[in-house]
Write an enzyme that holds these catalytic residues in place. Sequence first.
Site, PDB file in Angstrom:
ATOM      1  N   SER A   1       8.762   5.317  16.549  1.00 28.12           N
ATOM      2  CA  SER A   1       7.473   4.872  17.080  1.00 28.12           C
ATOM      3  C   SER A   1       7.664   4.484  18.534  1.00 28.12           C
ATOM      4  O   SER A   1       8.074   3.366  18.836  1.00 28.12           O
ATOM      5  CB  SER A   1       6.977   3.674  16.272  1.00 28.12           C
ATOM      6  OG  SER A   1       6.683   4.100  14.961  1.00 28.12           O
ATOM      7  N   LEU A   2       7.377   5.404  19.430  1.00 28.34           N
ATOM      8  CA  LEU A   2       7.648   5.162  20.853  1.00 28.34           C
ATOM      9  C   LEU A   2       6.458   4.453  21.507  1.00 28.34           C
ATOM     10  O   LEU A   2       6.594   3.354  22.021  1.00 28.34           O
ATOM     11  CB  LEU A   2       7.947   6.498  21.538  1.00 28.34           C
ATOM     12  CG  LEU A   2       8.579   6.400  22.909  1.00 28.34           C
ATOM     13  CD1 LEU A   2       9.913   5.686  22.862  1.00 28.34           C
ATOM     14  CD2 LEU A   2       8.746   7.795  23.519  1.00 28.34           C
ATOM     15  N   HIS A   3       5.314   5.101  21.537  1.00 31.01           N
ATOM     16  CA  HIS A   3       4.035   4.510  21.977  1.00 31.01           C
ATOM     17  C   HIS A   3       3.925   4.142  23.451  1.00 31.01           C
ATOM     18  O   HIS A   3       2.829   3.852  23.937  1.00 31.01           O
ATOM     19  CB  HIS A   3       3.657   3.274  21.155  1.00 31.01           C
ATOM     20  CG  HIS A   3       3.683   3.491  19.682  1.00 31.01           C
ATOM     21  ND1 HIS A   3       3.125   4.592  19.078  1.00 31.01           N
ATOM     22  CD2 HIS A   3       4.219   2.755  18.673  1.00 31.01           C
ATOM     23  CE1 HIS A   3       3.300   4.508  17.768  1.00 31.01           C
ATOM     24  NE2 HIS A   3       3.972   3.416  17.497  1.00 31.01           N
TER      25      HIS A   3
ATOM     26  N   CYS B   1       5.201  -7.493   7.848  1.00 34.49           N
ATOM     27  CA  CYS B   1       6.228  -7.013   8.785  1.00 34.49           C
ATOM     28  C   CYS B   1       6.521  -8.148   9.747  1.00 34.49           C
ATOM     29  O   CYS B   1       5.636  -8.937  10.072  1.00 34.49           O
ATOM     30  CB  CYS B   1       5.714  -5.789   9.551  1.00 34.49           C
ATOM     31  SG  CYS B   1       6.973  -4.984  10.561  1.00 34.49           S
TER      32      CYS B   1
ATOM     33  N   GLU C   1       0.817  -1.215   0.000  1.00 37.17           N
ATOM     34  CA  GLU C   1       0.000   0.000   0.000  1.00 37.17           C
ATOM     35  C   GLU C   1       0.848   1.262   0.000  1.00 37.17           C
ATOM     36  O   GLU C   1       1.914   1.309   0.595  1.00 37.17           O
ATOM     37  CB  GLU C   1      -0.868   0.015   1.263  1.00 37.17           C
ATOM     38  CG  GLU C   1      -1.829  -1.130   1.298  1.00 37.17           C
ATOM     39  CD  GLU C   1      -2.587  -1.200   2.604  1.00 37.17           C
ATOM     40  OE1 GLU C   1      -2.641  -0.183   3.326  1.00 37.17           O
ATOM     41  OE2 GLU C   1      -3.118  -2.272   2.898  1.00 37.17           O
TER      42      GLU C   1
ATOM     43  N   CYS D   1       3.685  -5.511  16.169  1.00 40.26           N
ATOM     44  CA  CYS D   1       3.226  -4.560  17.182  1.00 40.26           C
ATOM     45  C   CYS D   1       1.732  -4.819  17.399  1.00 40.26           C
ATOM     46  O   CYS D   1       0.998  -5.059  16.443  1.00 40.26           O
ATOM     47  CB  CYS D   1       3.479  -3.123  16.740  1.00 40.26           C
ATOM     48  SG  CYS D   1       5.231  -2.793  16.496  1.00 40.26           S
TER      49      CYS D   1
ATOM     50  N   GLU E   1       9.016  -2.514   8.254  1.00 35.60           N
ATOM     51  CA  GLU E   1      10.015  -1.805   9.060  1.00 35.60           C
ATOM     52  C   GLU E   1      11.186  -1.449   8.129  1.00 35.60           C
ATOM     53  O   GLU E   1      11.963  -2.329   7.738  1.00 35.60           O
ATOM     54  CB  GLU E   1      10.459  -2.711  10.217  1.00 35.60           C
ATOM     55  CG  GLU E   1      11.679  -2.216  10.980  1.00 35.60           C
ATOM     56  CD  GLU E   1      11.601  -0.762  11.436  1.00 35.60           C
ATOM     57  OE1 GLU E   1      10.664  -0.395  12.156  1.00 35.60           O
ATOM     58  OE2 GLU E   1      12.492   0.024  11.048  1.00 35.60           O
TER      59      GLU E   1
ATOM     60  N   SER F   1      10.467   6.296   9.365  1.00 36.91           N
ATOM     61  CA  SER F   1       9.886   5.932  10.659  1.00 36.91           C
ATOM     62  C   SER F   1      10.323   4.529  11.049  1.00 36.91           C
ATOM     63  O   SER F   1      10.213   3.589  10.261  1.00 36.91           O
ATOM     64  CB  SER F   1       8.361   5.986  10.560  1.00 36.91           C
ATOM     65  OG  SER F   1       7.774   5.473  11.740  1.00 36.91           O
TER      66      SER F   1
ATOM     67  N   CYS G   1      -1.051  -2.844  15.445  1.00 38.09           N
ATOM     68  CA  CYS G   1      -0.815  -2.566  14.023  1.00 38.09           C
ATOM     69  C   CYS G   1      -1.342  -3.696  13.159  1.00 38.09           C
ATOM     70  O   CYS G   1      -1.018  -4.863  13.383  1.00 38.09           O
ATOM     71  CB  CYS G   1       0.678  -2.373  13.773  1.00 38.09           C
ATOM     72  SG  CYS G   1       1.082  -2.234  12.023  1.00 38.09           S
TER      73      CYS G   1
ATOM     74  N   CYS H   1      -3.234   1.121   8.084  1.00 36.31           N
ATOM     75  CA  CYS H   1      -2.238   0.546   7.204  1.00 36.31           C
ATOM     76  C   CYS H   1      -2.309  -0.976   7.180  1.00 36.31           C
ATOM     77  O   CYS H   1      -2.420  -1.618   8.203  1.00 36.31           O
ATOM     78  CB  CYS H   1      -0.876   0.992   7.694  1.00 36.31           C
ATOM     79  SG  CYS H   1       0.391   0.326   6.713  1.00 36.31           S
TER      80      CYS H   1
ATOM     81  N   CYS I   1       3.128   8.355   1.485  1.00 38.61           N
ATOM     82  CA  CYS I   1       3.499   7.379   2.512  1.00 38.61           C
ATOM     83  C   CYS I   1       3.789   6.057   1.815  1.00 38.61           C
ATOM     84  O   CYS I   1       2.928   5.481   1.157  1.00 38.61           O
ATOM     85  CB  CYS I   1       2.344   7.253   3.500  1.00 38.61           C
ATOM     86  SG  CYS I   1       2.649   6.024   4.764  1.00 38.61           S
TER      87      CYS I   1
ATOM     88  N   ASN J   1      -6.249   3.893  14.972  1.00 38.76           N
ATOM     89  CA  ASN J   1      -7.157   3.563  13.871  1.00 38.76           C
ATOM     90  C   ASN J   1      -7.566   2.093  14.035  1.00 38.76           C
ATOM     91  O   ASN J   1      -6.772   1.200  13.752  1.00 38.76           O
ATOM     92  CB  ASN J   1      -6.404   3.797  12.552  1.00 38.76           C
ATOM     93  CG  ASN J   1      -7.356   3.950  11.387  1.00 38.76           C
ATOM     94  OD1 ASN J   1      -8.538   3.647  11.493  1.00 38.76           O
ATOM     95  ND2 ASN J   1      -6.829   4.410  10.272  1.00 38.76           N
TER      96      ASN J   1
HETATM   97  N1  SAH Z   1       7.491   0.045  10.968  1.00 39.41           N
HETATM   98  C1  SAH Z   1       7.687   1.439  11.083  1.00 39.41           C
HETATM   99  C2  SAH Z   1       6.995   2.258  10.025  1.00 39.41           C
HETATM  100  C3  SAH Z   1       5.628   1.810   9.620  1.00 39.41           C
HETATM  101  S1  SAH Z   1       4.339   1.992  10.828  1.00 39.41           S
HETATM  102  C4  SAH Z   1       7.281   1.915  12.462  1.00 39.41           C
HETATM  103  O1  SAH Z   1       6.707   1.131  13.215  1.00 39.41           O
HETATM  104  O2  SAH Z   1       7.582   3.050  12.779  1.00 39.41           O
HETATM  105  C5  SAH Z   1       4.039   3.742  10.772  1.00 39.41           C
HETATM  106  C6  SAH Z   1       3.333   4.299  11.995  1.00 39.41           C
HETATM  107  O3  SAH Z   1       1.947   3.902  12.023  1.00 39.41           O
HETATM  108  C7  SAH Z   1       3.935   3.818  13.292  1.00 39.41           C
HETATM  109  O4  SAH Z   1       4.130   4.871  14.194  1.00 39.41           O
HETATM  110  C8  SAH Z   1       2.882   2.867  13.772  1.00 39.41           C
HETATM  111  O5  SAH Z   1       2.999   2.689  15.127  1.00 39.41           O
HETATM  112  C9  SAH Z   1       1.606   3.534  13.335  1.00 39.41           C
HETATM  113  N2  SAH Z   1       0.435   2.644  13.351  1.00 39.41           N
HETATM  114  C10 SAH Z   1       0.402   1.341  13.048  1.00 39.41           C
HETATM  115  N3  SAH Z   1      -0.859   0.845  13.188  1.00 39.41           N
HETATM  116  C11 SAH Z   1      -1.641   1.865  13.592  1.00 39.41           C
HETATM  117  C12 SAH Z   1      -3.037   1.994  13.895  1.00 39.41           C
HETATM  118  N4  SAH Z   1      -3.869   0.949  13.801  1.00 39.41           N
HETATM  119  N5  SAH Z   1      -3.505   3.208  14.270  1.00 39.41           N
HETATM  120  C13 SAH Z   1      -2.660   4.261  14.339  1.00 39.41           C
HETATM  121  N6  SAH Z   1      -1.335   4.203  14.060  1.00 39.41           N
HETATM  122  C14 SAH Z   1      -0.817   3.014  13.699  1.00 39.41           C
HETATM  123 FE1  SF4 Z   2       5.788  -3.384  11.748  1.00 37.31          FE
HETATM  124 FE2  SF4 Z   2       5.680  -0.717  12.210  1.00 37.31          FE
HETATM  125 FE3  SF4 Z   2       3.453  -2.238  12.223  1.00 37.31          FE
HETATM  126 FE4  SF4 Z   2       5.220  -2.477  14.193  1.00 37.31          FE
HETATM  127  S1  SF4 Z   2       4.011  -0.626  13.712  1.00 37.31           S
HETATM  128  S2  SF4 Z   2       4.193  -4.182  13.113  1.00 37.31           S
HETATM  129  S3  SF4 Z   2       7.136  -2.207  13.107  1.00 37.31           S
HETATM  130  S4  SF4 Z   2       4.779  -1.845  10.482  1.00 37.31           S
END
Ligand code: SAH
Ligand code: SF4
Length: 390
Positions: A254-256, A143, A121, A147, A201, A232, A150, A374, A136, A331
Amino acid sequence: MSDLALTEAERTRILAKSALFDPPTAAMPDGRRDLVGLSREELAAELAAVGEPAFRAKQVWHWIYHQGVTDFARMSSIARPLQQKLAERFVVGRPDAVTVQTSADETRKFLFRFRDGQEAETVYIPDPVEDRGAVCISSQVGCTLSCRFCHTGTQTLVRNLGSAEIVGQFMAARDTYGEWPSPKGETPRLLSTIVLMGMGEPLYNYANVAKAMKIVMDNEGIALSRRRITLSTSGVVPMMDRAGQELGVNLAVSLHAVRDELRDELVPLNRKYPIKEVMAACRRYPTASNARRITFEYVMLKGVNDSEAEARELVRLIAGLPAKVNLIPFNPWPGSAYTPSSMSTVMKFAKIVNDAGFAAPVRQPRGRDILAACGQLRTESRRERARAAE
Ligand code: SAH
Ligand code: SF4
């Protein structure tokens, strides 16, 4: 071993493992080779192999990356017999757009299919104020990192995207806007920023991502400044240093979560590279300055990571860094275990970060009506094909 030698060994291991997931070769079924995604040196070598001098590579590069031309017959500075010879041996490829959906808010989402049938995508996100926007881009199909919040993390890794496929997403998105310079030399405006925030990633596919970014930054082609590219990462510490030194693009992390216990759960990579190490890598990141701040992404999960105490802890973690915090409304996707924080909670969190002197924009949910979480578009496409095959 010293720390430095350990980091180097770890980097070598990551790169070797990543190469196992590389895409199939650039050759088309008819044997022609795709010129997109080759470095300048590789392009020159391909052309030298068919008897062409070095300046030809410069011409072809300009047509491919500055003018956006895919048909050799339109390369008007090249004589017709040579155009034909090139077309017999090479292609200037693009991924196939399986779907292109434009949301009510002008967000445009693409599902691209590559030559082996794999899909990824890409999303164009227009700036709500200025007449431009960010593309983007995905770096992998799926991946490995899982996470918890995600959707892409639910898709086990299929493979890395190659440099042609990474650059190709940007070029194919530009095609749909007719955004290539006209012969008069107008510069495209809309698609002027890249964020590596799609599926995958990027630092686990470093070689292909780096090659693709060097292509888009090349001054005689797409010529994006490194200031207009943001990578990112979920925190692949050894590769963060390398990306900073070699590419110098903007960094987003991506700290979270602000405690290891919670981050171990949300971003499992934290068990390998805990918060302290990620923050140290940020402090070493070479290009960070007030003009080019590091972005900390923080997805707001109701009752999980959104308390005021956590906002204060976040401020302590990033103190002294040129940083901003991007608060991302979660999301949700079918089957996800979390719910989005309420807007009032997000605003309280943002205020604490803001009052401490850090910008804390809340990312607007974009393209909700076209499955913008995503990874969802790819899953939908696979489901539809599975249904069709039943
Ligand atoms: N793998 C890398 C880049 C892709 S993810 C990373 O983790 O940084 C890009 C961003 O989208 C990250 O900050 C991720 O945490 C966020 N993301 C993933 N799923 C999400 C969701 N369902 N709602 C909001 N943000 C999300
Ligand atoms: Fe992979 Fe980024 Fe999604 Fe984590 S947030 S599963 S590193 S794409």
